[in-house]
Design an enzyme around this catalytic site. Structure first.
Site, mmCIF file in Angstrom:
data_model
loop_
_atom_site.group_PDB
_atom_site.id
_atom_site.type_symbol
_atom_site.label_atom_id
_atom_site.label_comp_id
_atom_site.label_asym_id
_atom_site.label_seq_id
_atom_site.Cartn_x
_atom_site.Cartn_y
_atom_site.Cartn_z
ATOM 1 N N ASP A 1 41.968 43.019 33.868
ATOM 2 C CA ASP A 1 42.248 41.947 34.814
ATOM 3 C C ASP A 1 40.903 41.453 35.376
ATOM 4 O OD1 ASP A 1 43.499 40.069 36.339
ATOM 5 O OD2 ASP A 1 44.980 41.412 37.200
HETATM 6 C C1 BGC Z 1 45.431 38.136 38.191
HETATM 7 C C2 BGC Z 1 45.890 37.998 36.759
HETATM 8 C C3 BGC Z 1 45.427 36.674 36.206
HETATM 9 C C4 BGC Z 1 43.928 36.584 36.343
HETATM 10 C C5 BGC Z 1 43.352 35.317 35.773
HETATM 11 C C6 BGC Z 1 43.957 37.870 38.334
HETATM 12 O O1 BGC Z 1 43.563 37.840 39.671
HETATM 13 O O2 BGC Z 1 45.761 39.435 38.648
HETATM 14 O O3 BGC Z 1 47.280 38.119 36.690
HETATM 15 O O4 BGC Z 1 45.830 36.548 34.875
HETATM 16 O O5 BGC Z 1 43.577 36.667 37.713
HETATM 17 O O6 BGC Z 1 43.654 34.202 36.521
#
Ligand code: BGC
Length: 737
Positions: free
Chosen positions: A282
């Site tokens: 993530d």
């Molecule tokens: C979130 C993810 C997301 C990523 C990209 C993160 O903060 O937890 O679910 O895909 O950002 O935007």
């Protein structure tokens, strides 16, 4: 923040696009098999042999549009993926940079197209509320097609985190509290996106929805049996449906940050489940391993993540900076690096990226918000709307209503969106609720709109008195309230689940006028509606219906459509009940007569305000003759369960027929109910239909403390009905084969 900028860019890009012929060939993506898959493995090995250490590390580096983005890294072969590009011309530019690189390995181009790209569908929780997998699949399909037409080939969706905690702001991205419903939705969304041409990222692996006290990013403590029975099934369903990638979670699970959880990422995912795709971290979660306290610096964080099974580093630049050094120092074996690169290349080959033409920016606009996509959006918004209360048949709006007042800034769309909405809603005119109602009410009905608040969020009044005056002069008040702006989504955990800002104050003033009030909610989670339930005439729940949301609402309010949404999560009576969910275990002290020494609260009921699977209709449904085709079923056999459902109301309608089981005596204490099947059917007024379910005995088991799956012989009660309180009852006996 950055994503809001994208929204603005997108808005300008597509707003005035003239319709054109569909010229972009949109491809379904799926894992290839047999000879094709073998040929891909050979191409991967041949390519790997040509790659330098830096080019290998480059494939694991995922960088995002915005400040600091450096396209030169693409030309140097040091970037494998990009994210958050939503403007086709910019996608074309990065694709051009690839062709200027030595090996010309295509980029994987990712985006959180969570509930739409140009056409917005209801939030995923609202899609789950439809209990209609075919419709959910179509919503994902159109999202994939639109994103694909803009050059995106990978989405960071579906989020399949089961959650029983509405304090967590991200429940809006999931399918609610249940493993079975969650798995059906995960399958539908994975299929839909990939059929629409983008690879999915099932996320967040795993346990992110169980953060302690509903606080985002917080630790989770999940016993093995629960991990396997509750949190993992939707992931397994998504992989079985062909999800090509997965995203690890931010949280520590039982003390180990999932970004460095080798048992999960390599043991379970690769070795046990045989997953061949890649796992992305993530956002920045590799460097966060330092803050979790399991790495002293970024180099150690990079090493731990890679060796655990994280193949791609999202926005951390940690692999980019440290992996080559770790390999040279002998701390990360080249074999481990190669394996990660192999997985990334494998997905790129199976996706067909090496053969795919670059995006055609001129063709993209015509593929946005097509008639078909908007029709699916309308259906999804319509079917995802849940009627929670309807005293005295307040709804649909009666012909006797001559003065109708719509109150709340939320009734009229505004540009502000949450981060899950990167491309913005406003590319084409979105109908406001007052306009959509005007189209449907008789010419003799006067409609007044009062925003009451300065913004959707309802944090400050524009003119409360005008709203209350209009209500007092009306026959029926429709107040559209709820959560918007910063009140929902990522990093939006709340300890109070009332209406944000000054909305409750307004609602009480409206009720005090003595006029019947219909509360229409657009929220990102179940709020605590106990006061409203006691005081307003009707409650209609939506989870932000998207592009067609307000038009669908008008259909429901006027009776043009009959509500058929069902709750995907229990609605608590008070925050103190959380977690409150339907498939809890029994206790040794059940509530009998509400006296001391029972498992009860002194100051609140045990039951939620609205149970899981619940929703009213303008029709009524009766259940009769629950029956099984055999009383005894082998543990590897199948029982056929049937129930007769009648629409006893005066209108045609849709019912969600639900099947729950309970094993009253087993080796372990088993839940009081477990959803094992459902079927959404349309019944004409007066019509009866026999609804049949195939109940596979092999699916009635559970996992023990060692994660072993067991199906225990014995009696299973079966309940059929229109919610988790289903009471048409039959039973089977599972026997050894
Ligand atoms: C979130 C993810 C997301 C990523 C990209 C993160 O903060 O937890 O679910 O895909 O950002 O935007």
């Amino acid at each position: 923040m950055i994503l809001r900028l994208f929204a603005a860019l997108c808005l300008t890009l597509f707003a005035h696009a003239a319709p054109a012929q569909e010229t972009v060939a949109l491809k379904t993506v799926a894992w290839k098999t047999g000879r094709e898959a073998q040929a891909i493995e050979r191409r991967i090995e041949a390519l790997l042999k040509q790659m330098t250490l830096e080019e290998k590390v480059g494939q694991l580096h995922l960088s995002g549009r915005g400040e600091g983005f450096n396209a030169a890294r693409i030309r140097e072969g040091r970037m494998g993926g990009v994210m958050n590009f939503v403007v086709p011309q910019e996608v074309a530019d990065v694709q051009k940079a690839v062709r200027e690189s030595r090996l010309k390995i295509p980029l994987i181009i990712g985006l959180d197209a969570v509930h739409g790209f140009s056409t917005y569908f209801p939030l995923p929780l609202g899609q789950a509320s439809t209990w209609n997998p075919e419709l959910i699949e179509q919503a994902a399909y159109w999202t994939g097609r639109e994103a694909g037409a803009a050059g995106i080939n990978w989405t960071f969706a579906p989020m399949v985190d089961v959650s029983r905690d509405p304090r967590w702001g991200r429940v809006l991205e999931g399918a609610g509290e249940d493993a079975y419903l969650g798995s059906v939705v995960a399958t539908a969304r994975t299929r839909g996106y990939q059929r629409g041409g983008v690879a999915t990222t099932v996320k967040h692996f795993v346990g992110y929805g169980a953060g302690e006290a509903g606080r985002d990013y917080n630790s989770t403590w999940i016993p093995t049996s629960q991990l396997f029975d509750l949190y993992l099934p939707p992931f397994k369903a998504s992989f079985d449906a062909g999800s090509m990638t997965a995203m690890a979670a931010f949280n520590a699970l039982n003390g180990v940050p999932t970004t460095a959880h080798r048992d999960l990422l390599t043991g379970l995912l690769r070795q046990t489940w045989g997953f061949k795709g890649f796992v992305v971290s993530d956002f920045g979660s590799i460097t966060e391993l330092r803050l979790h306290g399991i790495a002293k610096d970024d180099a150690e964080a990079a090493r731990k993540a890679l060796l655990a099974g994280i193949d791609m580093d999202m926005m951390g630049d940690v692999y980019d900076k440290h992996l080559a050094g770790e390999v040279k120092a002998g701390r990360v074996p080249m074999k481990a690096l190669d394996e990660a690169v192999r997985r990334v290349l494998r997905v790129k080959f199976h996706l067909g990226l090496f053969e795919r033409p670059d995006v055609d920016p001129a063709a993209a606009p015509a593929l946005m918000q097509t008639q078909e996509a908007r029709e699916v959006a309308r259906r999804a918004a319509r079917e995802g709307t849940i009627l929670l209360k309807n005293a005295n048949e307040t709804l649909p709006i009666a012909p006797s209503v001559k003065r109708l007042v719509v109150i709340g800034a939320m009734a009229v769309p505004e540009a502000e969106r949450v981060w899950t909405d990167p491309a913005g809603l406003g590319r084409r005119a979105i109908q406001s609720l007052p306009d959509a109602l005007k189209e449907r009410i008789g010419a003799g009905v006067e409609l007044v709109y009062e925003p009451a608040f300065t913004k959707n969020c309802g944090t400050e009044f524009a003119d409360k008195d005008a709203a209350v005056r209009a209500a007092a002069a009306s026959d029926l008040v429709i107040a559209m309230l709820g959560e918007d702006c910063e009140f929902m989504g990522e990093a939006a955990s709340r300890t109070k689940l009332g209406l944000p800002g000054v909305q409750q104050e307004l609602l009480e003033a409206l009720v005090a006028t003595g006029k019947p009030v219909v509360l229409v909610l657009a929220t990102g989670r179940p709020l605590v509606l106990t006061w409203a339930d006691e005081h307003v005439a009707a409650i209609v729940q939506t989870f932000h219906g998207g592009t067609e949301g307000r038009a669908a609402l008008a259909e429901i309010l006027t009776g043009e459509a009959n509500p058929s949404g069902r709750t995907p999560m229990s609605f608590p009576r008070s925050v103190g009940q959380i977690p409150v969910y339907y498939d809890h275990l029994p206790t040794g002290r059940p509530q009998k007569i509400r006296q001391r020494y029972e498992s009860i609260y002194m100051d609140e009921k045990n039951e939620p305000l609205y149970p899981f699977g619940f929703g009213l209709s303008y029709s009524r449904f009766a259940y009769a003759n629950p029956r099984v085709d055999r009383a005894r079923v082998a543990t590897n056999g199948i029982a056929e369960v049937t129930v007769d459902v009648t629409n006893t109301g005066a209108r045609d309608g849709q019912e969600v027929v639900q099947l729950y089981i309970r094993q009253p005596v087993a080796t372990r204490s088993r839940p009081v109910r477990e959803l094992k099947g459902f079927s959404k059917i349309a019944l004409k007024a007066g019509e009866t239909r026999s609804v049949r379910f195939r109940l596979e005995a092999a699916k009635l088991g559970y996992h023990d403390d060692a994660g072993r799956y067991v199906v225990e012989p014995g009696r299973f009660e079966i309940y059929l009905g229109g919610s988790s309180l289903a009471d048409a009852k039959t039973a089977i006996e599972l026997v050894k084969p």
